[in-house]
Design a protein around this motif. Structure first.
Motif, short mmCIF file in Angstrom:
data_model
loop_
_atom_site.label_atom_id
_atom_site.label_comp_id
_atom_site.label_asym_id
_atom_site.label_seq_id
_atom_site.Cartn_x
_atom_site.Cartn_y
_atom_site.Cartn_z
N GLN A 243 6.72 -2.63 -8.31
CA GLN A 243 7.75 -1.63 -8.54
C GLN A 243 8.80 -2.18 -9.50
O GLN A 243 9.10 -3.37 -9.50
N GLY A 298 10.63 4.18 -6.91
CA GLY A 298 9.28 4.70 -7.11
C GLY A 298 9.19 5.64 -8.29
O GLY A 298 8.23 5.60 -9.07
N THR A 301 9.45 3.70 -11.57
CA THR A 301 8.17 3.00 -11.78
C THR A 301 7.09 3.96 -12.23
O THR A 301 6.30 3.64 -13.13
N CYS A 302 7.07 5.12 -11.61
CA CYS A 302 6.08 6.14 -11.94
C CYS A 302 6.17 6.53 -13.42
O CYS A 302 5.17 6.53 -14.14
N GLY A 328 4.05 4.02 -8.16
CA GLY A 328 5.36 4.68 -8.13
C GLY A 328 5.30 5.99 -7.36
O GLY A 328 6.22 6.32 -6.60
#
Length: 671
Positions: A243, A298, A301-302, A328
């Motif tokens: 992450q 998340g 990160t996604c 993510g």
């Protein structure tokens, strides 16, 4: 006959036994064991197969309604303190056990073909068995302390496997990077575990949650301290599950052999972080702020993983950033208070991502027959193209994986990703918007990978392009001894294509176990949550959200078709011309590697040099000066050691006279 749950401790122990047996053999009889490739492979495959059978039996028991099983023993005690160890088997653990053993078994079968000519074949299989055993032990751990032990074993095995080709500079650096970044997260995790034990007196998951709630209510632990402890524990999953900002190790981990890339990205190391957050849901559910932080991390990160994947030309690194993005999504679900949705996406993603990575390995294996074993050439999509006709099984399964990860119904990725987006829409609409946009980006970059690799004409025999790519990597065609043009493209052997076909089946069908109106996966993991999902399900809400998700995914696919299949639009040139700064930003991976290199790598080296200089000039100077004074004084005093009593008396008399004079001069005057 004992129930499978009662002997579940054998699941991690059997592959561990196999790994120890072959490992000791390598240490004691290296040449002999290295010649026994097939017997070693059969032994380790059998060990992992036994674990898989036991895992399936445990899963069947949980599906049939058997309550969770926990067996503990006192590992250490002192006074009133007792530290229990043992194992626990519940529905969540049963699902993970079956998932890990299935993926690991198929990866091991695949490795028999992929690593057939590698001199480290036996060592690789030993590492695989040890890696699988460590992850299985982590899954059945009943408390945080035991999880931490297996957590570190998983990290150690990943270091060994990422740096498996340790004679390659890139692999050695990637292994070091993975080790260091994960140590940052693990240090936070250890501090959090110790802090939670101080606050609650327990390492048990539910015990920690109940104890911390009671401690906050009674005022013995301030609310801010509880938040800090929860976030410290989350640092471990941040690093393990890549992450932001601790994701930087995962793309570089592609320097290891492709089978281990599949295992790391699908069911072991990166899954460990998501699994731990799911285990700690009773704790995190008490703190909305912590869940918000998890959801934001998340979401970042996604989006980050998807945006960087748009520009990647290395096939494996493109898939690696795809994994970062999908992880993510899982953390976004955890932050939305929907661990069931996050775990369901972990399961579906494991199957199609393992298939995609093994498919990329099949492609690389074929490319090496044409361009040699130079990774710069064998993994670059600019030298691929037209492989569909030569590799029909690999291309077909890769295509299925692309559809699944893009979220097109009825394949697995649609049901799990759509459930996460639905939860995010109801909890954090702004984060849903980012996840929604990322879904379109995912579809685009995945089909970009597919078209560049399998469609069009083959570009691998273009020597000028090879030289250009090698020059960009600081090499040249003459220096690359592995380069050859004697091979022909062909499909991989059955040991590599069979796992691809086997993984394609769940990639298509397993999502149907998680339909939101009757999620059998949710009923298995959390029946109460499943009832809430079923009662709260509304077609009027599901259809617009699902339809929008499919629409943006189809838009991404259509754009990829237009740009890379029909070649009507050169997106890379247009984007670079109109948005050069943004193009450089994405191509340089948000400059995060450069920032880390400048601040942490070069900064730590500069600090080390300064410390070394202080050590050399100050510490060593004091020590050397002391030695010189001792040596000099000894050298001078030796002339006074004559052995003549008259001389010694003269020295004593002179000393007395000197003391009288000294006290006479410096004595205080009378008042």
């Amino acid at each position: 006959m004992p129930l499978a749950s009662d002997i579940a401790w054998l699941i991690p122990l059997v592959p561990l036994f196999g790994a120890i047996a072959t490992g000791m053999g390598l240490i004691s009889f290296n040449r002999t064991i290295n010649r026994l490739r097939k017997p070693v492979a059969i032994l380790l495959l059998s060990c992992l197969g036994i674990s898989a059978v036991l895992s399936y039996a445990v899963l069947i028991e949980q599906i049939s309604g058997r309550p969770p099983v926990e067996h503990l023993f006192v590992w250490a005690n002192a006074g009133n303190f007792e530290l229990p160890m043992g194992y626990v088997v519940d529905s969540l653990g049963a699902v993970m056990l079956s998932l890990v053993t299935t993926i690991a078994l198929l990866v091991m079968v695949y490795s028999h073909g992929y690593m057939a000519h590698d001199k480290g074949y036996v060592r690789f299989f030993t590492y695989l068995a040890l890696f699988s055993s460590s992850m299985l032990g982590l899954i059945i751990s009943p408390n945080l302390l035991e999880i931490y032990v297996f957590w570190e074993l998983v990290g150690m095995c990943s270091y060994l496997l990422v740096g498996f080709w340790y004679d390659r500079e890139g692999a050695a650096h990637a292994a070091q990077k993975a080790f260091v970044v994960n140590r940052v997260g693990d240090f936070g995790l250890l501090l959090g575990i110790l802090g939670l034990f101080w606050a609650t007196g327990s390492f048990d998951f539910q015990g920690i949650a109940d104890g911390l709630s009671l401690a906050i209510t009674s005022g013995t632990v301030p609310g801010w301290a509880a938040l800090v402890l929860c976030l410290l524990v989350f640092m471990g999953p941040m690093a393990k599950s890549a992450q932001f900002p601790l994701h930087v190790w995962l793309p570089d981990a592609m320097e290891g052999p492709t089978p281990i890339s599949a295992l790391i990205h699908a069911a072991t190391m990166v899954a460990a972080g998501v699994f731990l957050v799911a285990r700690l849901e009773p704790l995190y559910g008490q703190f909305p702020l912590v869940e918000l932080v998890i959801a934001i991390v998340g979401t970042i990160t996604c989006f980050l993983g998807a945006s960087i994947a748009l520009t990647q030309m290395d096939l494996k690194k493109g898939l690696a950033y795809s994994t970062v993005s999908q992880l993510g999504y899982m953390m976004l679900a955890m932050g939305c208070g929907a661990p069931v949705a996050g775990m369901f996406h972990l399961v579906t993603h494991a199957f199609f991502k393992a298939m995609l990575f093994l498919g990329s390995g099949s492609v690389i294996h074929a490319m090496e027959e044409v361009v040699g074993h130079e990774p710069v050439l064998a993994q670059d999509m600019r030298l691929m193209g037209g492989l569909r006709k030569k590799m029909p099984i690999t291309s077909s399964t890769f295509f299925i994986g692309c559809i699944a990860i893009s979220g097109i119904p009825p394949l697995a990725g649609f049901w799990s990703k759509d459930e996460i987006l639905g939860q995010a829409f109801n909890t954090y609409p702004l984060l849903w918007a980012v996840g929604f946009l990322t879904a379109g980006m995912t579809a685009f970059y995945m089909f970009r990978l597919y078209f560049l690799t399998f469609e069009g004409s083959f570009r691998g025999e273009d020597k000028d392009l090879q030289q250009k790519l090698l020059s960009a990597a600081g090499n040249n065609l003459e220096e690359s001894e592995d380069i050859n043009h004697s091979g022909n493209l062909h499909e991989s052997p059955w040991s590599m294509t069979f796992p691809l076909a086997a993984l394609a089946i769940p990639s298509v069908l397993i999502g149907l176990f998680g339909t939101p109106w009757n999620s059998r996966f949710a009923f298995l993991i959390d029946p109460e949550e499943a009832l809430k999902m079923a009662e709260g399900f509304s077609w009027s809400e599901f259809v617009p959200l699902a339809g929008a998700s499919v629409l943006i995914s189809c838009s991404g696919i259509a754009l990829a078709v237009f740009a890379y299949a029909l070649k009507r639009l050169d997106l890379s040139q247009i984007f670079a011309a109109r948005f050069p700064q943004l193009d450089n930003f994405l191509a340089n991976k948000w400059y995060l590697d450069d920032i880390n290199d400048r601040i942490f790598v070069k900064g730590s080296r500069k600090l080390a040099k300064e410390v070394l200089e202080v050590d050399a000039k100050v510490v060593d100077g004091v020590v050397n000066l002391t030695g010189l004074l001792t040596l000099g004084s000894g050298e001078g005093l030796k002339y006074f050691e004559t052995g003549r009593a008259q001389f010694y008396a003269l020295i004593v008399f002179g000393g007395v006279i000197a003391l009288v004079v000294l006290f006479g001069v410096f004595a205080p005057l009378p008042a």
